[in-house]
Design an enzyme around this catalytic site. Structure first.
Site, PDB file in Angstrom:
ATOM      1  N   ASP A 129      20.158  19.595  80.095  1.00  0.00           N
ATOM      2  CA  ASP A 129      21.005  19.749  78.909  1.00  0.00           C
ATOM      3  C   ASP A 129      22.324  20.360  79.360  1.00  0.00           C
ATOM      4  O   ASP A 129      22.344  21.451  79.942  1.00  0.00           O
ATOM      5  CB  ASP A 129      20.374  20.723  77.899  1.00  0.00           C
ATOM      6  CG  ASP A 129      19.143  20.155  77.203  1.00  0.00           C
ATOM      7  OD1 ASP A 129      18.863  18.954  77.337  1.00  0.00           O
ATOM      8  OD2 ASP A 129      18.472  20.949  76.503  1.00  0.00           O
ATOM      9  N   HIS A 133      18.346  12.379  76.997  1.00  0.00           N
ATOM     10  CA  HIS A 133      17.400  13.501  76.983  1.00  0.00           C
ATOM     11  C   HIS A 133      15.964  12.981  77.033  1.00  0.00           C
ATOM     12  O   HIS A 133      15.186  13.167  76.102  1.00  0.00           O
ATOM     13  CB  HIS A 133      17.655  14.386  75.758  1.00  0.00           C
ATOM     14  CG  HIS A 133      19.031  14.980  75.772  1.00  0.00           C
ATOM     15  ND1 HIS A 133      19.258  16.312  76.058  1.00  0.00           N
ATOM     16  CD2 HIS A 133      20.252  14.410  75.587  1.00  0.00           C
ATOM     17  CE1 HIS A 133      20.568  16.538  76.023  1.00  0.00           C
ATOM     18  NE2 HIS A 133      21.190  15.403  75.743  1.00  0.00           N
ATOM     19  N   HIS A 156      15.022  16.336  82.446  1.00  0.00           N
ATOM     20  CA  HIS A 156      16.465  16.132  82.250  1.00  0.00           C
ATOM     21  C   HIS A 156      17.195  17.447  82.081  1.00  0.00           C
ATOM     22  O   HIS A 156      16.606  18.474  81.774  1.00  0.00           O
ATOM     23  CB  HIS A 156      16.715  15.219  81.046  1.00  0.00           C
ATOM     24  CG  HIS A 156      16.443  15.867  79.719  1.00  0.00           C
ATOM     25  ND1 HIS A 156      15.194  15.856  79.130  1.00  0.00           N
ATOM     26  CD2 HIS A 156      17.244  16.555  78.877  1.00  0.00           C
ATOM     27  CE1 HIS A 156      15.246  16.499  77.981  1.00  0.00           C
ATOM     28  NE2 HIS A 156      16.481  16.946  77.799  1.00  0.00           N
ATOM     29  N   HIS A 169      18.577  26.493  73.159  1.00  0.00           N
ATOM     30  CA  HIS A 169      19.743  25.609  73.122  1.00  0.00           C
ATOM     31  C   HIS A 169      20.978  26.383  72.648  1.00  0.00           C
ATOM     32  O   HIS A 169      22.045  26.315  73.256  1.00  0.00           O
ATOM     33  CB  HIS A 169      19.496  24.431  72.161  1.00  0.00           C
ATOM     34  CG  HIS A 169      18.579  23.376  72.681  1.00  0.00           C
ATOM     35  ND1 HIS A 169      17.209  23.521  72.718  1.00  0.00           N
ATOM     36  CD2 HIS A 169      18.840  22.142  73.196  1.00  0.00           C
ATOM     37  CE1 HIS A 169      16.676  22.417  73.221  1.00  0.00           C
ATOM     38  NE2 HIS A 169      17.631  21.574  73.531  1.00  0.00           N
ATOM     39  N   TRP A 186      15.782  -6.551  90.590  1.00  0.00           N
ATOM     40  CA  TRP A 186      16.479  -5.424  89.978  1.00  0.00           C
ATOM     41  C   TRP A 186      16.290  -5.450  88.471  1.00  0.00           C
ATOM     42  O   TRP A 186      15.877  -6.459  87.908  1.00  0.00           O
ATOM     43  CB  TRP A 186      17.940  -5.316  90.404  1.00  0.00           C
ATOM     44  CG  TRP A 186      18.834  -6.525  90.224  1.00  0.00           C
ATOM     45  CD1 TRP A 186      18.467  -7.778  89.805  1.00  0.00           C
ATOM     46  CD2 TRP A 186      20.242  -6.580  90.465  1.00  0.00           C
ATOM     47  NE1 TRP A 186      19.536  -8.607  89.780  1.00  0.00           N
ATOM     48  CE2 TRP A 186      20.652  -7.908  90.170  1.00  0.00           C
ATOM     49  CE3 TRP A 186      21.186  -5.679  90.889  1.00  0.00           C
ATOM     50  CZ2 TRP A 186      21.983  -8.330  90.295  1.00  0.00           C
ATOM     51  CZ3 TRP A 186      22.512  -6.095  91.004  1.00  0.00           C
ATOM     52  CH2 TRP A 186      22.894  -7.402  90.716  1.00  0.00           C
ATOM     53  N   ASN A 187      16.605  -4.319  87.840  1.00  0.00           N
ATOM     54  CA  ASN A 187      16.323  -4.153  86.415  1.00  0.00           C
ATOM     55  C   ASN A 187      17.507  -3.527  85.695  1.00  0.00           C
ATOM     56  O   ASN A 187      18.298  -2.803  86.310  1.00  0.00           O
ATOM     57  CB  ASN A 187      15.125  -3.204  86.220  1.00  0.00           C
ATOM     58  CG  ASN A 187      13.896  -3.687  86.946  1.00  0.00           C
ATOM     59  OD1 ASN A 187      13.327  -4.720  86.608  1.00  0.00           O
ATOM     60  ND2 ASN A 187      13.500  -2.947  87.976  1.00  0.00           N
ATOM     61  N   HIS A 242      25.913  19.558  74.621  1.00  0.00           N
ATOM     62  CA  HIS A 242      24.809  18.992  73.841  1.00  0.00           C
ATOM     63  C   HIS A 242      24.638  19.712  72.502  1.00  0.00           C
ATOM     64  O   HIS A 242      24.250  19.104  71.509  1.00  0.00           O
ATOM     65  CB  HIS A 242      23.518  19.102  74.664  1.00  0.00           C
ATOM     66  CG  HIS A 242      22.264  18.679  73.954  1.00  0.00           C
ATOM     67  ND1 HIS A 242      22.168  17.516  73.227  1.00  0.00           N
ATOM     68  CD2 HIS A 242      21.041  19.273  73.875  1.00  0.00           C
ATOM     69  CE1 HIS A 242      20.944  17.408  72.736  1.00  0.00           C
ATOM     70  NE2 HIS A 242      20.249  18.460  73.093  1.00  0.00           N
TER      71      HIS A 242
HETATM   72 MN    MN Z   1      17.647  17.857  76.084  1.00  0.00          MN
END
Ligand code: MN
Length: 282
Positions: free
Chosen positions: A99, A93, A97, A231, A85-86, A103
Site C-alpha cells: 500500500d 491490491h 502487495h 491505513h 505469453w499471457n 491509497h
Molecule cells: Mn492494499
C-alpha cells in the site's frame, strides 16, 4: 570486529573517502560471501499469485477490486509458434502487495508506488508473533503493551525498519472463506489496535507494517475510529503497509533484513510485490 577492521584500514590509507569506499565494497562482498556459504538465507515472504488468490471484499455499495485474470496471448501455436505469453488483469491490491501513501484519504496526493524511494523498502525487520493469541481469538488486536513487551525483550524498534506482525493467518490462504473469515457477514481477522497503529506511525521510526491477512487492518477495522486505523495512520504519515506475508516462522524476531519489491507503477496506489527476507544462519 568488522568496524574495527575497517577503521584500522582507513588509518593506514589515511583518507576518509578511501575508507568509505573500502567499507562499502566489503559490505557487499560480505553479503555475497554469506549468501554463497549459507550464512545468509533468502526467505520468500510472498504468497503465490494466481487466479485463486483470495481478494479483499468491501461492503455494498462500494466497488470491489478484481483478482488476477490471466489470458493466453499465444502458446507455441499459430498466434506465436516459438513462444508462450499471457495478458494479466489484476487490481493493485491483490495478493502480497504494497500500500502506497496515496491509497488512503489521509495520504491523498502523496507518494505513488513508483515514487517510493527504494531505500525505504529495504531495511531491518522485527517480527512480533501473536499466533497463539490469534488462535484463541481471530479478532485479536496488537496493542502498544504487546510492542513494549517486545521492546523490553529484544531492544528498540529499528529506525527505518519494518514491523512484521505474525499471526499464522497464512495457513488459511488455501481457502478463501477461511482466509477472509467473513461467513457471518463481517470479516473476523486479526489486526492492530487504533492507538497502537497511531503510535507506530507517529512515535516510532518504523516505516512499514507487514501482516499475514488480506489487508493491514483487522476485519473489524471499518468499524474502528478512525475506520481502518493502520491505513489511516501509516499511509497518512507517508509510511507503508504490506499484506499476505508467509513463511514468517523462518524469520527471527530481530536480525533479519526485509526487501519489498513492488512494480514501479506510475500513479499506482499500490502494487503486487515480491517480498523477501535476508536471514542470518548461525
Ligand atoms: Mn492494499
Amino acid at each position: 570486529m568488522k568496524g574495527e577492521h575497517v577503521k584500522r584500514k582507513s588509518t593506514q590509507l589515511n583518507g576518509v573517502e578511501m575508507s568509505i569506499e573500502t567499507n562499502r565494497s566489503n559490505a557487499v562482498q560480505d553479503l555475497l560471501a554469506g549468501l554463497a556459504s549459507g550464512a545468509v538465507d533468502v526467505v520468500d515472504l510472498t504468497q503465490p499469485l494466481s487466479e485463486s488468490t483470495p481478494v479483499m471484499r468491501v461492503p455494498e455499495p462500494f466497488v470491489n477490486v478484481s483478482g488476477l485474470k490471466m489470458t493466453e496471448i499465444s502458446n507455441f501455436d499459430d498466434r506465436g509458434p516459438r513462444w508462450t505469453w499471457n495478458h494479466l488483469e489484476l487490481g493493485e491490491h491483490v495478493g502480497t502487495h504494497l500500500d502506497a501513501p496515496r491509497h488512503w484519504i489521509s495520504g491523498k496526493g502523496g507518494e505513488d508506488v513508483a515514487s517510493v524511494p527504494l531505500p525505504r523498502l529495504v531495511g531491518p525487520a522485527v517480527v512480533i508473533d501473536r499466533t497463539a493469541k490469534v488462535e484463541e481469538n481471530p479478532d485479536y488486536l496488537l496493542t502498544i503493551d504487546d510492542v513494549q513487551e517486545f521492546i523490553a525483550e529484544h531492544g528498540p524498534l529499528p529506525d527505518g525498519g519494518w514491523l512484521i506482525y505474525r499471526t499464522g493467518w497464512d495457513k488459511r490462504v488455501h481457502d478463501e472463506s477461511l482466509f477472509l473469515n467473513n461467513a457471518s457477514g463481517s470479516a473476523r481477522t486479526p489486526g492492530i489496535a487504533p492507538e497502537c497503529a497511531k503510535w507506530i506511525a507517529q512515535e516510532t521510526g518504523i516505516l512499514g507494517i507487514g501482516v499475514q491477512t488480506v489487508g493491514t487492518d483487522a476485519g473489524a477495522g471499518p468499524t474502528f475510529d478512525p475506520p481502518a486505523p493502520v491505513h489511516y495512520y501509516m499511509l497518512g504519515a507517508g509510511k507503508y503497509g504490506v499484506t499476505s506475508l508467509t513463511n514468517l516462522e523462518q524469520v527471527p524476531a530481530t536480525g533479519a533484513m526485509i526487501i519489498v519489491a513492488p512494480l514501479r507503477l506510475v500513479g499506482g496506489s499500490g502494487s503486487p510485490a515480491r517480498v523477501m527476507a535476508l536471514v542470518p544462519r548461525t
